[in-house]
Design an enzyme around this catalytic site. Structure first.
Site, PDB file in Angstrom:
ATOM      1  N   GLU A 156       0.694  -1.394  -0.104  1.00  0.00           N
ATOM      2  CA  GLU A 156       0.112  -0.078   0.037  1.00  0.00           C
ATOM      3  C   GLU A 156       0.934   1.062  -0.042  1.00  0.00           C
ATOM      4  O   GLU A 156       0.667   1.994   0.884  1.00  0.00           O
ATOM      5  CB  GLU A 156      -0.907   0.077   1.122  1.00  0.00           C
ATOM      6  CG  GLU A 156      -1.977  -1.315   1.199  1.00  0.00           C
ATOM      7  CD  GLU A 156      -2.735  -1.406   2.523  1.00  0.00           C
ATOM      8  OE1 GLU A 156      -2.582  -0.400   3.339  1.00  0.00           O
ATOM      9  OE2 GLU A 156      -3.616  -2.215   2.394  1.00  0.00           O
ATOM     10  N   GLU A 262      -5.880 -11.195  -0.921  1.00  0.00           N
ATOM     11  CA  GLU A 262      -6.732 -11.054   0.199  1.00  0.00           C
ATOM     12  C   GLU A 262      -8.180 -11.058  -0.227  1.00  0.00           C
ATOM     13  O   GLU A 262      -8.836 -10.368   0.038  1.00  0.00           O
ATOM     14  CB  GLU A 262      -6.242  -9.807   0.980  1.00  0.00           C
ATOM     15  CG  GLU A 262      -4.697  -9.535   0.904  1.00  0.00           C
ATOM     16  CD  GLU A 262      -4.588  -8.276   1.923  1.00  0.00           C
ATOM     17  OE1 GLU A 262      -5.110  -7.645   2.443  1.00  0.00           O
ATOM     18  OE2 GLU A 262      -3.306  -7.996   1.770  1.00  0.00           O
TER      19      GLU A 262
HETATM   20  C1  GLA Z   1      -4.819  -4.947   4.337  1.00  0.00           C
HETATM   21  C2  GLA Z   1      -3.574  -5.728   4.791  1.00  0.00           C
HETATM   22  C3  GLA Z   1      -4.031  -6.995   5.363  1.00  0.00           C
HETATM   23  C4  GLA Z   1      -5.089  -6.557   6.333  1.00  0.00           C
HETATM   24  C5  GLA Z   1      -6.355  -5.980   5.665  1.00  0.00           C
HETATM   25  C6  GLA Z   1      -7.306  -5.952   6.684  1.00  0.00           C
HETATM   26  O1  GLA Z   1      -5.485  -5.366   3.414  1.00  0.00           O
HETATM   27  O2  GLA Z   1      -2.792  -5.970   3.740  1.00  0.00           O
HETATM   28  O3  GLA Z   1      -2.813  -7.411   6.071  1.00  0.00           O
HETATM   29  O4  GLA Z   1      -4.622  -6.057   7.463  1.00  0.00           O
HETATM   30  O5  GLA Z   1      -5.901  -4.822   5.233  1.00  0.00           O
HETATM   31  O6  GLA Z   1      -7.462  -6.629   7.708  1.00  0.00           O
END
Ligand code: GLA
Length: 352
Positions: A156, A262
């Site tokens: 990020e 994710e």
């Molecule tokens: C982001 C992070 C993850 C996690 C999510 C929310 O996407 O990369 O590690 O913390 O937020 O849980």
């Protein structure tokens, strides 16, 4: 001659019963997508020894630590590493022949405050912050060498709004070169590991363009970056199929791997903020089914560039989306329900 035939028949019989024993294990999600990509899940250390253990083994062939490999939990003080929890997950992956993704070496959240302070409590210099980053990356990557095959090196770093880079302590103190440095140091520590840049909203055209520009520049200057991680925190109405395909087309042109790192699909569209309106209605269920079908149909079409799809949490029993972003609101973003049983959407996805 006759006796040979009998022996041969016995051997075939024994072999067949032996072979079919392996097939007695029920198929899971990973088996339905075996010819496409590994299917992973993000877990807490308690999940791999608790009631979700069997579910994890049946359905997934890759693991990510949901939290315990992040900078704060694994490196709480400058001279203290806490590997115990991360080791539990990596050992489980290793013993069960599962892949493991490392998440994450550098992030602006869940990072310890000491990283950015000097001995007097003032803002640390760029040199100090970068030397700490190098030491952190070298220690963590070296420890999981041979088990972790892919790392989210930087998480990020791109801004959602008008800025190009996210204005974090990393950026303010070091400028953008911390990104290239992190990839180079990770590569030095484990030249075999696949190194990823990971982010969310990667289907948003403006953010996508910035991510692509950054990765292209890194590649052009010889930085070892091997993949883009699309977090895939998606919603019942985001992304559209058009935006998802366009994004996969655009990222493919970089010539690096793509993973969904994710994945979950919130049953709420953005703008839904009412914690009292949070039941899993048939409309929400059907909307989620359609969205997951679209997602997996599309990912399957891009299997030549997609090298992994990882869910963020195991089942609706507990997800990071419970209470987030709306306090008190339950969400149902996964393929397994609150009792860890497959939902209708699971069967729709495996029967695509
Ligand atoms: C982001 C992070 C993850 C996690 C999510 C929310 O996407 O990369 O590690 O913390 O937020 O849980």
């Amino acid at each position: 001659m006759k006796i040979h035939s009998v022996l041969f028949a016995c051997a075939v019989f024994l072999c067949n019963t032996g072979c079919s024993r392996a097939q007695d294990k029920p198929d899971g999600l990973k088996d339905y997508f075996r010819s496409c990509f590994p299917v992973g899940v993000a877990v807490a250390p308690s999940s791999v020894s608790g009631p979700q253990r069997e579910l994890i083994l049946q359905h997934f062939n890759s693991l990510t630590a949901e939290n315990v490999m992040k900078p704060s939990p694994i490196h709480p003080e400058e001279t203290v590493y806490s590997f115990q929890n991360a080791d539990l997950i990596s050992e489980f992956a290793r013993k069960n022949g599962m892949k493991m993704r490392g998440h994450t070496l550098l992030w602006h959240k869940q990072s310890p405050a000491w990283l950015f302070k000097d001995a007097n409590g003032n803002t640390a210099t760029k040199e100090l912050v970068l030397s700490r980053l190098k030491e952190h990356i070298n220690t963590v990557v070296t420890r999981y060498k041979g088990t972790v095959y892919a790392w989210d090196v930087v998480n990020e770093a791109i801004d959602d709004g008008a800025e190009f880079y996210r204005q974090t302590d990393w950026y303010r103190i070091c400028g953008p070169e911390y990104i290239a440095a992190a990839f180079r140091w990770a590569h030095e520590a484990d030249p075999e590991a696949k190194l990823f840049y990971n982010d969310y909203n990667t289907e948003n055209p403006a953010k996508r363009a910035k991510i692509i520009k950054m990765i292209r520049e890194l590649l052009d200057s010889g930085v070892p970056i091997h993949g883009i991680g699309l977090q895939g925190h998606w919603k019942i109405n985001y992304p559209s199929e058009t935006d998802l395909r366009k994004s996969l087309d655009e990222y493919s042109k970089l010539g690096i791997d793509i993973q969904v790192t994710e994945l979950d699909v919130s049953v709420y569209p953005s703008g839904h903020n009412d914690p009292n309106d949070d039941s899993f209605t048939p409309e929400r269920e059907n909307g989620q089914i359609e969205q997951y079908k679209m997602i997996f149909r599309t990912l399957r079409d891009y299997k030549n560039v997609i090298t992994g799809v990882t869910f963020w949490n195991v089942s609706d029993q507990k997800s990071w989306l419970d209470n987030f972003p709306v306090p008190g609101r339950k969400d149902y973003p996964l393929l397994f329900d609150q009792d860890n049983k497959p939902k209708k959407v699971y069967y729709e996805v495996i029967n695509l």
